[in-house]
Design an enzyme around this catalytic site. Sequence first.
Site, short mmCIF file in Angstrom:
data_model
loop_
_atom_site.label_atom_id
_atom_site.label_comp_id
_atom_site.label_asym_id
_atom_site.label_seq_id
_atom_site.Cartn_x
_atom_site.Cartn_y
_atom_site.Cartn_z
N ALA A 101 5.92 4.33 -0.06
CA ALA A 101 6.61 5.61 0.07
C ALA A 101 7.83 5.50 0.98
CB ALA A 101 5.64 6.68 0.59
N GLY B 249 0.82 -1.20 0.00
CA GLY B 249 0.00 0.00 0.00
C GLY B 249 0.85 1.25 0.00
N CYS B 250 0.19 2.39 0.23
CA CYS B 250 0.87 3.66 0.02
C CYS B 250 1.97 3.91 1.05
CB CYS B 250 -0.15 4.80 0.01
SG CYS B 250 -1.15 4.95 1.48
N TYR B 251 1.75 3.56 2.32
CA TYR B 251 2.77 3.87 3.32
C TYR B 251 4.06 3.09 3.09
CZ TYR B 251 -0.68 6.49 6.09
OH TYR B 251 -1.60 7.41 6.53
#
Lengths: 339, 339, 339, 339
Positions: free
Chosen positions: D151, D146-148
Site C-alpha cells: 500500500a 505484504g499489505c503495508y
Amino acid sequence: MFNAAVLGASGYAGGEMVRILDRHPGIAVSHLGAHSRAGETLSAVQPHLTDGGRTLGDNDPDHIPDDVDVAFLALPHGSSTETGIALRDRGITVVDLGSDFRLDSNERYRQAYGSDHPRPDHLPEWRYGLPELFDVTESRQVAAPGCYPTAVLLAIAPLAAAGLVDPSAIVADCLSGVSGAGRALREDLAYGAVDEGVRAYAVTTHRHRPEIEMALEAYGIDHPRVVFTPHLVPMLRGELATVTAPTETDVSTARDALEEVYSDKVFVSVIDGPPQTRWVVGSNRTLIAVWVDEWTGRLIVQSAIDNLVKGAAGQAVQCANLMLGLDETAGLSLDGWMP
Amino acid sequence: MFNAAVLGASGYAGGEMVRILDRHPGIAVSHLGAHSRAGETLSAVQPHLTDGGRTLGDNDPDHIPDDVDVAFLALPHGSSTETGIALRDRGITVVDLGSDFRLDSNERYRQAYGSDHPRPDHLPEWRYGLPELFDVTESRQVAAPGCYPTAVLLAIAPLAAAGLVDPSAIVADCLSGVSGAGRALREDLAYGAVDEGVRAYAVTTHRHRPEIEMALEAYGIDHPRVVFTPHLVPMLRGELATVTAPTETDVSTARDALEEVYSDKVFVSVIDGPPQTRWVVGSNRTLIAVWVDEWTGRLIVQSAIDNLVKGAAGQAVQCANLMLGLDETAGLSLDGWMP
Amino acid sequence: MFNAAVLGASGYAGGEMVRILDRHPGIAVSHLGAHSRAGETLSAVQPHLTDGGRTLGDNDPDHIPDDVDVAFLALPHGSSTETGIALRDRGITVVDLGSDFRLDSNERYRQAYGSDHPRPDHLPEWRYGLPELFDVTESRQVAAPGCYPTAVLLAIAPLAAAGLVDPSAIVADCLSGVSGAGRALREDLAYGAVDEGVRAYAVTTHRHRPEIEMALEAYGIDHPRVVFTPHLVPMLRGELATVTAPTETDVSTARDALEEVYSDKVFVSVIDGPPQTRWVVGSNRTLIAVWVDEWTGRLIVQSAIDNLVKGAAGQAVQCANLMLGLDETAGLSLDGWMP
Amino acid sequence: MFNAAVLGASGYAGGEMVRILDRHPGIAVSHLGAHSRAGETLSAVQPHLTDGGRTLGDNDPDHIPDDVDVAFLALPHGSSTETGIALRDRGITVVDLGSDFRLDSNERYRQAYGSDHPRPDHLPEWRYGLPELFDVTESRQVAAPGCYPTAVLLAIAPLAAAGLVDPSAIVADCLSGVSGAGRALREDLAYGAVDEGVRAYAVTTHRHRPEIEMALEAYGIDHPRVVFTPHLVPMLRGELATVTAPTETDVSTARDALEEVYSDKVFVSVIDGPPQTRWVVGSNRTLIAVWVDEWTGRLIVQSAIDNLVKGAAGQAVQCANLMLGLDETAGLSLDGWMP
C-alpha cells in the site's frame, strides 16, 4: 446545586450531556431542549436514559427557565451564535459544544468556514474550553473544542511549546468513531456504508485545521502548520490522534515535557505503550504516549480519548465545573467501560 | 461502609465488578484476587480502570483480609465451591457469580454437568440470586444466575406462574454478546472467528437449560420444559431472549401479569415495542415486551439485558445490597450508554 | 449468450446481481436500470464494481433493449407489478426479486399486505423461485423468495413434508444482517443505531409469515402455522434461521429426510454442527443442521445463507439458469469469503 | 494447466490462496500443506471452501508431488527459507508470501529483524513481487510484499521517483484490518480485545519500515526515510495507507506522475476522492488518490487495498501469472464485494 439547561438533547453529544449531568453531584438538569423532536419524552429520543417523565422542550433561549445557572449548547454548526449571546445577556454561564465561538477572530472564521462570522465582535469574549491548556476558571462563556482539536492539541502542544518539535511540519492523522459525525441522517453514515471499512474525509480542507493552529498559537507556538487528515473508523466511540513532527530531542526529554504539563492534571495520563481508544470509552481521560524515531528524526505522539466525553460532553462538564467553582472532576468518570 | 473482595478480578465480569464497586456509596473494594495475573497492577489487567496503585493478589480465600464483609466470586466453573464454603465459614457474605451453587440438588447438577457436585450437602444453603423473583434479603450466600437464565426467567416466569402459557412447550432463542463467553483465550472467540457472523452453540445440551427449569419450578411452575438455543452475536455486550410458548390469553392480560410482578421493581421495565440490547448496555435494567400471536396461539416475550451488568456484576451487587441492608440500587445505574 | 437487464441496479441486491452476472459464462448484462440514480455511472453508485463506462438507465420497461432475454427486477415492494407484466408481454424471461408476485392469490396478498393486489389475475402465472423445493424449469416468470422464507423453508419444509414435525406449532427465530433491509436511507439503519446491539422487529406482523405458510402448503403440508420473529444483527450479510417444532422422531430419521431431498442439490449441504453464516458469505450455499431434543420432544433445525446471494441475487440467477436451460450453477460460487 | 502447491493452507492468506486458485483458469491446486492441522480436510479448516474431499498434507517440501509447477508459501516468518530454497532446487517456481526473502541483503535483514539471515547468499536471487513497480516476468522466485509495503509503495514510489516529494521526510500512517495479523491464537486479537477500538502497534520499530525504504531505493529514490506507524482497526479486511511528504509541486502534476506509471496497470486506479477500503474488499485492485496542501507544503497520497488479496494472495497469483506466462489478471477479480 446549580441548574442546567441542555439544548440539542436529542443528539449524541446532547444525550451524553444528560447522562453525565444526571449523576452530577452539583448540577441538576432543569431544562431539555430539542428541535424537531421537541415535545417528545426523553426516553423516546434517548431510550438508554431513564426519564422520570421529562419532556423535551424546544431550543429557544427565551424558553429557558429563570432558575437555570448554566447552559450546555449541543447544537448544529451555526445555531449557537444568537442563542449563546442571548443566554450570556441573561447572565447564564454558557458552554457551547459547537463551533460557533471557537475561533478568535473573523479572519480565522473565514479561513475555516469560508464566510464571515455573523457576530464577530463577540468572538474575543469566549474562552477556548480545553482546561488542561487554557485556564477557563474566570470565564463565564466557553467554546469547548471537539474531539479532533482536543486529541491533537493535548498530544502536541506541550511538546511544541517546549521547542522540542518543528511546529511548521506537524502531521496529524486522526481516527474517529462514527458518533463523532453526529446523529443526523446521512447516507454515508448508514451501517451498510460504514461497517467493515475505513476512509479519510475532508483531506486538506477540514475546518478543524485552522482551529488547531489557532490554539497552538494561543499556547505560545509560532507559525504552526498542521497537515490534518481525519479518518472514519467502524466503531461507535473513540478518537485516536497520531501526530508526527521533526525533532532533535530524545524520548525522555519529550516525555518530561508532557509530564511537566500534565502531572497535576487528573484527566491526562502519559503512558508507556500505544494508547487504545477502548481504554477510555466512557471516561473523561486522555491517554498519551510519545516516541522518538532517531532514524528519521521524527517524534510521534499519540493521544486517545472518547470523542463524546473528553471530546464533547465530558469536557463541557469539566469546563462548567471550573467556571462554577466546583471540583473539576465532579460528575466525571476516570474509569472507562470495557469490554 | 462495607469492605469487599473481588476474586477473579482479571476477567470481564470481575472487571465490571470493580468498575461498579468503585463508585458504590456503601461498599469499598479492599481485596482483588486473580489467578495467573496475580501480582500485576489492576490497570495492567484492566486498562480502563484507574487503580490508585492497587495490585492484584491471588484468589486464595485464606488471603482475604479480615476486614472483608462481602466477597464476589467471578471464577471459572468449579473454582468457587471450596472458596465459597471457606468464606462462609469465616462469616463473610458471599455472592458467587459462577455456576457452582446455582443448582439446588446433586441430581440437577448431574443432569447439567454430567458429574456429581463435589459438596452437594452445601447446595441447599445457597439462594438463587435473581431478586425480582426470589427473595435474597435474609440470606448471606447467593448464587447469582448468569445472563441466559436471568433474561429467560424474567421474561417468562411471571407469565407461566400466572398460568397464561403452557410451561411444557417453551422455546427460548437467546442472543448473546461475546463478553458473555468470558476472557479466556479461545480460537472460536478470535476477532476473525466472530466478526460479521452469527452462530448457535451447545444446541440441546447447554447447561443453563436445567437451571432455567429448576428456577421455574422454584417459582411455582409445574413441569416446565424449555428448548434453549443460545447464539453468539458480533457485539461486545448485550443479551436478548426471545421466548415463545402456547397461550390462550390476550396481550393485555399478559402485560398485566408482567406489570403485577414488576411494577414495583426498579430494574425491570415492561415496554411497548421490541427491546433493544443497546438501550441497556451499562445499565442494570431489564426491558421486557410481550405479544400474543392469535394466528398461531403463541405468546412471544422478549427481554434485553446487559450480560455483564444485570447478567453478572450488576445483579451480584444488587444481591449484595439486599443482603447487607443497603438500598437495592446503590452503586447501580439505570441509565445505559449510547451510542 | 443471453442478454440480461437488471432493474434496481443501485441497491444492495441489484449490485450483487451485477457482480454475479459480470462473471457469468452464459449471461451478459446489457441494460442497467435505476430510479433516482439513473444517469450516473455504475461505479459512482457501486464503487466496488468496475464499469467499463457503463451508465445506469432508468427502470422503465419500455427502455429495455430488444436484445434482452432475461430481466432481473430488484425493485422496492410494489414497483415490480406493472414492469413484470409488461416484460412478460414482450416475451422476456423475468425473475422478480421483490415481493409483488410471491403470493399465489389475492386473499393471501391481502393477509400479508393489508390491501388488494393491483393485478391479482396475474398471480397464478408466477412460479415461486426456490428451486430446491419447487421446479421452475418450465416457467418463464419467477418470483424469487427473499432471505427469510428461503432460510426457513429450506430448513423445515422437508421435515414437515415427511410428517416428522407438527406443522401447526413451528417457531422460527431468524437473524439477519443489515443488508437484508436494503439501501434506503433510514434512521434505524444508521451505524449508530445498529452497531453493538440486536433487536427484533415486526413481531407477529411480518409479511413473510403468510408467504412461508403458503409455500409450506404448496409443498404439501397441511395447516402450517409459523411464529416468525425476525431479528436484526450487527453484520452486513448473513441470515440464520433457528426453527423449532414438536416432534416424535429421532435425529437420524430427521437427517435422512433432509438428505433425501438435498443429496442431489448442489447448493444445500446438511452438516453436523451449528452452521455459521460466515461460512456462506459470498456463496449460494445453504448449510443445514438438525437436532432432536428428547427432553422437550422438540426438533431444532438451523439453516445459514448469505441473504444477498442465496437469499436474493444468487437465487435469482439460479432460477434464471434453470429457466434458460443453462447449468444450474453457472456463474454461482459454492465457495464463500472468509475471514 | 499448471499445478500448484499451497503451503500454509490453514491460515487466512493460505485460505485466500486456495479460494483464488480454485477459480483460476490456468492453475490448479494439486497439493495443500499445513502444519498442526495436517491430516484434516480442507473444509474442516476453511469451512467457507468446498473441498471435493481434499485433505491437507504437511508443509514438507519433499512431500510436494513432482507434477507441481508453482508453489505458494504462506508460512510463518522464518519458515520459508529452507523450503523456498529446496523447491527452487527442484526447479519449481516459487512465490513466497512471507518475509524470508523480501530484503535484498543480510545488512538490511539484520536492521529489520535483529539477527543474521540464515542463508544470506540466496537473497539476491529473489525478486520483490510488486509487479506494478518491479518486473518479475523473467524470474522464477519471487518474495511478494505484504499489505503495508504494497500500500505504501504503490502510493508514494512514483511520486518520489519523479522528484515531486522529499523522500527523506515521508510519514506513513497505515490502518489494517485484523486478518492482516494472521490466524494464530493471540490474546490481543480476541474479539473482546479488538472490537470497538483502534490502536497503533510497533511504533518506530515495525520490520516493514526497512523493507519499504529498500524498495524505494530499488525504485531509484535516494536516501528515503519513512516514519511508519501501523494501526489495527476493527474490521476483517482492508488496508488504508495515508502517506504525507513535503512537496513543492501541485496536485495535477502529482496526479500525472501517478497516471504515467499506472495508466497501463490494470490493478491500480487513480481516483478523485478518498479511497475506501470497502470498495476493494475481495478485489486485487489498488485505489489511489492524491492531494497537495499548499498551506503546509505537503502532499498527501492515500491507497486502499484488500490486505488478503492485493496485500497477499492476489498479488502472489499476479506474480505467478507473470512468471508462468499467463495473463496477468487470470483468476483475479477487479470487482470487490459490497456491502
